[in-house]
Design a protein around this motif. Sequence first.
Motif, short mmCIF file in Angstrom:
data_model
loop_
_atom_site.label_atom_id
_atom_site.label_comp_id
_atom_site.label_asym_id
_atom_site.label_seq_id
_atom_site.Cartn_x
_atom_site.Cartn_y
_atom_site.Cartn_z
N LEU A 1 31.13 51.43 -12.17
CA LEU A 1 30.83 50.08 -11.70
C LEU A 1 30.77 50.09 -10.18
CD1 LEU A 1 33.20 48.04 -14.05
CD2 LEU A 1 30.70 48.27 -14.25
N VAL A 2 29.68 49.56 -9.62
CA VAL A 2 29.46 49.61 -8.18
C VAL A 2 29.46 48.20 -7.61
CG1 VAL A 2 27.96 50.48 -6.35
CG2 VAL A 2 28.02 51.65 -8.56
N GLY A 3 30.14 48.04 -6.47
CA GLY A 3 30.31 46.70 -5.88
C GLY A 3 31.58 46.10 -6.44
N ALA A 4 31.48 45.58 -7.67
CA ALA A 4 32.63 45.20 -8.50
C ALA A 4 33.63 44.29 -7.80
CB ALA A 4 33.33 46.46 -9.01
N ARG A 5 33.12 43.24 -7.19
CA ARG A 5 33.98 42.31 -6.47
C ARG A 5 35.05 41.68 -7.37
NH1 ARG A 5 30.12 39.39 -3.70
NH2 ARG A 5 29.79 38.19 -5.62
N ASP A 6 34.69 41.42 -8.64
CA ASP A 6 35.63 40.79 -9.58
C ASP A 6 36.44 41.80 -10.39
OD1 ASP A 6 35.12 38.20 -8.90
OD2 ASP A 6 33.94 37.70 -10.68
N ALA A 7 36.39 43.07 -10.01
CA ALA A 7 37.07 44.10 -10.81
C ALA A 7 38.55 43.82 -10.98
CB ALA A 7 36.85 45.47 -10.18
N TRP A 8 39.17 43.20 -9.99
CA TRP A 8 40.60 42.92 -10.06
C TRP A 8 40.94 41.96 -11.21
CZ3 TRP A 8 42.54 37.91 -9.16
CH2 TRP A 8 41.62 36.98 -8.67
N ARG A 9 39.97 41.14 -11.60
CA ARG A 9 40.22 40.16 -12.65
C ARG A 9 40.33 40.81 -14.04
NH1 ARG A 9 39.26 34.75 -11.62
NH2 ARG A 9 38.77 34.29 -9.44
N ILE A 10 39.70 41.97 -14.20
CA ILE A 10 39.76 42.67 -15.49
C ILE A 10 40.20 44.12 -15.27
CG2 ILE A 10 38.09 41.21 -16.69
CD1 ILE A 10 35.94 43.30 -16.05
N ALA A 11 41.08 44.33 -14.31
CA ALA A 11 41.49 45.69 -13.93
C ALA A 11 42.11 46.44 -15.11
CB ALA A 11 42.48 45.63 -12.77
N ASP A 12 42.94 45.77 -15.90
CA ASP A 12 43.56 46.45 -17.05
C ASP A 12 42.51 46.91 -18.06
OD1 ASP A 12 46.06 46.07 -15.98
OD2 ASP A 12 46.46 44.22 -17.09
#
Length: 428
Positions: A273-284
């Motif tokens: 996943l590249v960029g992935a600004r919202d990655a923290w929201r579904i990190a698990d």
Amino acid sequence: MKKLLTSVIAASLSVSAVAHDMVPGAAQSQPVLLQGGTLHTVTQGVLPNTDLLFDQGKIVAIGSQLEVPANARVIDVSGKSVFPGIIALDTTLGLIELESVRATNDMREIGKITPEVSGHTAYNPDSEVIPTIRYNGITHAQIVPQGNLIAGRSSLLQTDGWTFEDAAETLNVGVHVNWPRASLNTSWWERRSPEEQRKANAEELKLLKQAFIDAKAYADAKKANVLQGMDVRWEAMLGLFDGSSKLFVHAHDKRQLEQAMEFASEWGFELVLVGARDAWRIADQIAANDVQVIYGEPYGLPTRHDEPYDQAYAVPALLAEAGVDFAIAYSTGFWDIRNLGFAAGNASAFGLDKDQALAAVTIKPAEIMGVADKVGSLEVGKQASLVVSDGDILDHLGQKVRWMFIDGAEVDLNNRHNQLYQKYRQKP
């Protein structure tokens, strides 16, 4: 007609004026011994007052008071720090020079489905930008085509070389997809109704999925030896189906990230996943699916009104806490990627462990690009692609790169910015 001719001539002069005059480093011709420095190995901790010896482009010894080989060049680096070179991911370095001059912009191809495009073929090794980013310790950059639904394939290049061939670290690593929007655009310039936007988003997603269905049919036909002809688009995607290539999906919104993970899981692709600004929201969820992330928003304002002011800065720490395998990048940057090391340092100021911050711009990018056996850390047997700095390379106040070597070849650290700085220091 006269105005048109003047514009063409001006553009031509602009293009010809953007080639730097630094000569690429010559291949290593003698052993080089760095004596008494602090080695930030990344994989084996920090080694103070330690020597590092490299020869024929590779690190051959690390230790205290190493014996000086015959004919060796000895560099006293006591009081200085030695780091593996920084690796910049998701860049357009060498694909664009001046944003205001169209003739210097070769970032994208025409059409929505262009997987056959390879970023390195348009790479300009004489770009004036390249020496400026080397000055801050960047030895490698991933060159990524931009813009289309399926944009093309990326390659990892060294930042010193005459051509892309001799700068190549690894070519055509993976296919890059810009995932269709999963939300409505509420910007003032959007003229489409919500229903029109939803329809357009659905059509884009349908077109993307159909391209993969066609590519898979082509791959199956080729495997069965029943192809009636060659299609360069689907040839470029064969690696996705045999596992030799990765799928790089550019997306930010949580819904896009979830859709991309579901899609990759369905097809069995290795996903980044590249960029992935919202990655923290579904990190698990990302960690549980062993999905790699190139976090490309290390600076910036909050995306939503209810997010804290430092959300962008804190994301790397949140990803690390969840066990996500990630690297830090400046998404789609070129001149601004010079600040990549400082972005990692900033992330450490907002909760990310300092060792993890250094790893996020060295060994982690190397792992994502499949070259961790060659670069990304200071280890015996690896390439001598490293930098020597007066201070911490992640600290914009303390760092000052004194030497850079790529595959053992010393790199000229002069650059256009330094030349202008020296010039205007003398102005009365």
